[in-house]
Structure formats: C-alpha cells, structure tokens
Design an enzyme around this catalytic site. Structure first.
Site, PDB file in Angstrom:
ATOM      1  N   GLY A  15       0.814  -1.211   0.000  1.00 56.16           N
ATOM      2  CA  GLY A  15       0.000   0.000   0.000  1.00 56.16           C
ATOM      3  C   GLY A  15       0.843   1.255   0.000  1.00 56.16           C
ATOM      4  N   THR A  16       0.236   2.316  -0.490  1.00 58.97           N
ATOM      5  CA  THR A  16       0.911   3.614  -0.528  1.00 58.97           C
ATOM      6  C   THR A  16      -0.110   4.679  -0.920  1.00 58.97           C
ATOM      7  OG1 THR A  16       2.803   4.808  -1.419  1.00 58.97           O
ATOM      8  CG2 THR A  16       1.563   3.499  -2.948  1.00 58.97           C
ATOM      9  N   THR A  17       0.309   5.922  -0.893  1.00 62.43           N
ATOM     10  CA  THR A  17      -0.502   7.027  -1.410  1.00 62.43           C
ATOM     11  C   THR A  17       0.419   7.958  -2.190  1.00 62.43           C
ATOM     12  OG1 THR A  17      -2.027   6.949   0.477  1.00 62.43           O
ATOM     13  CG2 THR A  17      -2.005   8.961  -0.845  1.00 62.43           C
ATOM     14  N   LYS A  48       9.400   7.819  -1.919  1.00 59.45           N
ATOM     15  CA  LYS A  48       8.704   7.284  -3.089  1.00 59.45           C
ATOM     16  C   LYS A  48       8.669   8.260  -4.257  1.00 59.45           C
ATOM     17  CE  LYS A  48       5.763   4.692   0.078  1.00 59.45           C
ATOM     18  NZ  LYS A  48       4.386   4.434   0.556  1.00 59.45           N
TER      19      LYS A  48
END
Length: 236
Positions: A15-17, A48
């Site tokens: 997961g990430t945003t 990121k």
C-alpha cells in the site's frame, strides 16, 4: 499446540498514497513514506518520489522493486536522450518511456506511476501510468491503496488555476487524510514542487500533519457523557 504454517510465496498486499497536481505555473508531487509487506512495515521513512531529470520526477506505487527498476531504466534512457539532443527531455517523453517499459512488461510488473514535471514547451504536466502500461495526461492524478479514500475529496477540493501555495496545501492535506484512513499508508509526507525555477523538495513530519476525526480528542460527544461521573447534558 501446532505451529501455524505460513506460505512465504503468497502475494503480499502493498500500500501507498501518491499524488500529482498541476497548478498555474507548475506541478506538485506528494507521497507518504510507508513501505509495507502485508501487515509488516518494512520501512517507515522511504522516499517514493524519484528524480528522473532536473525537471521531471516520478511517484512510485505498487511493488517497490518493480517501480525502482522501471525508474532506473527511464532515468538511464532520458540521460542518453539528453546527450543526443543536447537539451533536457520533455515530461511527455519521460512519461512515454515509463509507459513503454510498463506495457512491454505488463505481465511481470506490479507498479503504478505518476510522472510529473515542467518543460519549456508545455509547462507543468502530470501523467498517470496505471497497471498495464496506459498513459493518461490529467490535471491531477492519485494512486496507491490510499487513493480510494481521496477521489471524493479531490472532486470537491481541486480547482483549475491554483497557486503554488494552494496546490502544496492540497496535496499535504490529501496525503494526511489517506494516512488517517488507510492502514497501508503512513509515516511522513514528502513533496516536490517543479516549475520554471527548478525543483524544490519539502518534508512534513508526522507530528505536523492535520488530524482527522478519529484522531482528535472527543469534545461534547457521547464519550464525554459516558466517562463523566454523573450525566451531563451535551451543549450544541
């Protein structure tokens, strides 16, 4: 008591945003910093947002290994491109290189990218490259597991012709909202603002981020009434 067996080959949830937003004069990219492997946080302060050229950056989501190798290849090819032409590559060229690598290896890669930057021909541009290798030019792009909590927020909050300050505030607020709602997003917020003057990176520690409903102390709520020694009427 029998030991529970663990299948080490089972797929891990990652997961990430990541967010990219255009404003009047440039673009802002933002991302959280949590790298997760299932329920385990492998890195709580990862970066990121990767630089491709002086004027183009990419936000990475999905498999960290896949997104890193794609970014490395794109950066190498853009360096060759710049040497051959004698001028910086455009944002569109960078996005199409990332798209080409993602599409040609779509059965092997698990990564979604947002390429953003500024060039003298088209100004600030944002390109979304989801799983499968499509490329979409967008006024704003969001990706990762935290993006599911942000579509309605962006429909309401994003507007054409924002200033740089408005765009930076928007992406930091959006990432902090995703961190509050999405268990796979977390850590700090990193941003990069790209315009004709170059790229400026900023760092927002977790204790400076906006708090949301569940994170705030209850005020005039049922929790106050239950914890009080005697019933107290709520005040509106």
């Amino acid at each position: 008591m029998e030991n529970a067996s663990v299948d080490v080959n089972q797929p891990h949830s990652m997961g990430t945003t990541i967010i990219g937003v255009t404003y009047k004069g440039g673009v802002v990219l933002a991302a959280d910093s949590r790298t997760s492997t299932g329920m385990y946080v492998a890195n709580r302060a990862s970066d990121k947002i990767t630089q491709l050229t002086d004027n183009v950056y990419v936000c990475r989501s999905g498999s960290a290994a896949d997104s890193q190798i794609v970014s490395d290849y794109v950066r190498y090819f853009l360096h060759q491109h710049t040497i051959q032409l004698g001028q910086p590559a455009t944002v569109k060229v960078a996005a199409n290189l990332a798209r080409l690598l993602s599409y040609n290896n779509k059965d092997r890669l698990q990564t979604g990218l947002i390429v953003g930057g500024w060039d003298k021909y088209e100004g600030g541009k944002i390109y979304g490259i989801p799983l499968g290798g499509a490329v979409l030019e967008q006024p704003f792009a969001i990706g990762g597991s935290g993006s599911t909590y942000l579509y309605g927020f962006f429909d309401q909050a994003w507007k054409e012709g924002m200033t740089q300050e408005e765009a930076e505030k928007l992406v930091v607020t959006a990432v902090s909202l995703a961190i509050a709602r999405d268990g796979a997003s977390g850590g700090v917020v990193r941003t990069v603002t790209i315009n004709k003057d170059g790229a400026t990176r900023k760092f927002y520690p977790c204790d400076s981020l906006q708090l949301w409903h569940e994170e705030l102390e209850p005020v005039n709520s049922l929790l106050d009434v239950v914890s009080a020694s005697s019933p107290v009427p709520m005040v509106s």
